[in-house]
Design an enzyme around this catalytic site. Sequence first.
Site, PDB file in Angstrom:
ATOM      1  N   LYS A   1       0.824  -1.205   0.000  1.00 43.97           N
ATOM      2  CA  LYS A   1       0.000   0.000   0.000  1.00 43.97           C
ATOM      3  C   LYS A   1       0.869   1.271   0.000  1.00 43.97           C
ATOM      4  O   LYS A   1       2.064   1.207   0.244  1.00 43.97           O
ATOM      5  CB  LYS A   1      -0.945  -0.023   1.211  1.00 43.97           C
TER       6      LYS A   1
HETATM    7  C1  LIG Z   1      -5.115  -4.553   0.913  1.00 43.15           C
HETATM    8  C2  LIG Z   1      -6.597  -4.539   0.843  1.00 43.15           C
HETATM    9  C3  LIG Z   1      -7.409  -5.052   1.866  1.00 43.15           C
HETATM   10  C4  LIG Z   1      -6.906  -5.829   3.041  1.00 43.15           C
HETATM   11  O1  LIG Z   1      -5.868  -5.302   3.709  1.00 43.15           O
HETATM   12  P1  LIG Z   1      -4.879  -6.255   4.553  1.00 43.15           P
HETATM   13  O2  LIG Z   1      -4.094  -5.254   5.340  1.00 43.15           O
HETATM   14  O3  LIG Z   1      -4.055  -7.011   3.576  1.00 43.15           O
HETATM   15  O4  LIG Z   1      -5.710  -7.131   5.412  1.00 43.15           O
HETATM   16  C5  LIG Z   1      -8.775  -4.935   1.757  1.00 43.15           C
HETATM   17  N1  LIG Z   1      -9.331  -4.341   0.682  1.00 43.15           N
HETATM   18  C6  LIG Z   1      -8.596  -3.855  -0.320  1.00 43.15           C
HETATM   19  C7  LIG Z   1      -9.277  -3.188  -1.463  1.00 43.15           C
HETATM   20  C8  LIG Z   1      -7.208  -3.951  -0.290  1.00 43.15           C
HETATM   21  O5  LIG Z   1      -6.494  -3.477  -1.314  1.00 43.15           O
END
Ligand SMILES: *Cc1c(COP(=O)(O)O)cnc(C)c1O
Length: 380
Positions: A184
């Site tokens: 992210k």
């Molecule tokens: C990364 C992501 C998640 C989940 O996040 P985690 O930290 O990996 O549990 C949920 N929704 C979207 C759209 C994502 O890109």
Amino acid sequence: MTQPFLPFTRPTIDDATIAGVVDVLRSGWITSGPQVQAFEAALSEYFGGRPVRAFNSGTATLEIALRIAGVQAGDEVITTPLTWVATSNVILEVGATPVFVDVDPVTRNFDLDLVEKAITPKTRAILPVYLAGLPVDMDRLYDIARRHNLRVIEDAAQAMGSTWGGKRIGAIGDLVSFSFHANKNLTSIEGGALVFNNADEARLAEKYRLQGVTRTGFDGMDVDVLGGKYNLTDVAARVGLGQMPHLAAFNARRTALARLYFDGLRQGPAAAIGVELPPVNFTDTNWHMFQIVLPEHRLSLDRAGFMAQLKERGIGSGVHYPVIHLFTLYRSLGFREGQFPHAERLGRSIVTLPLFPGMEDADVARVCEAVNAICAHYQK
Ligand SMILES: *Cc1c(COP(=O)(O)O)cnc(C)c1O
């Protein structure tokens, strides 16, 4: 001379953050403690003073947001099928029913006309996803929610630093969930944050975060709700804290690289055969990803073949995402092919190209050259 492999994403962690992590490791307090509190305070300031709590994933934040909104068995939650499967798994996890609606083929986010049509007496919440960081029309979203008395749980996992009407996603809205997974725009290795409307919601989330526990005085403890184990470590929080001062620059660099992608792909063989680019947006999105869509009938190789060709040229790519409703678990719930044609086409043909702050301008040029060369060679 062969160039080093270019992954589709890579975190940027500076030396000060690495030194800070070492300090935390040496401090004697490595799980949830002062670093988590400092991270939460920094996030709260970033989101205009709204209450924020940190968790160990952006999946935990979504699930806890659903619980806080009172979503339970028998309730329906409207969302998109074109997202990471966590988005709808958490709906099932709390016993509710995911109701998918098709996406807009241009924005790739769910179509708000279809959202409104999907509302039934059982609908409890709307769960939008901002794919690649691009928000939906927030004014319309909240207008629909208000008129139908629905909660909104924003899956803003990809939208750290995105804005709407000049305001940050997270600084506005109902319950807003972020992920700090390694891929992210801001990372704490793994982690997440949830933005609340008030202190009561934040207190309840703290209980859900750690076994439902409330502590009083030196020796008192009670459990009055069922909680889980979703707390963030201080080591992870220190990584997130070290990223905060760089977020604006990270996102500015992503935006500059996205502009170069448009320059490199707007004309040439890829454009000639109809490779679709993302919406041109330099105001609202944090450019979490730059995703192209391959024309299904103009190439003699499939997406896997296309990605293999990129890899042969030393370029990584990704698929975000195969549609959720066609996974075995979801088919077993009654979903089937043909229900959401735009999402299904994108799920088959979307490709995420490399985009991360550590990339050079020349890296984008190299990717565009490769995309154009593959399109020229395999066009039909
Ligand atoms: C990364 C992501 C998640 C989940 O996040 P985690 O930290 O990996 O549990 C949920 N929704 C979207 C759209 C994502 O890109």
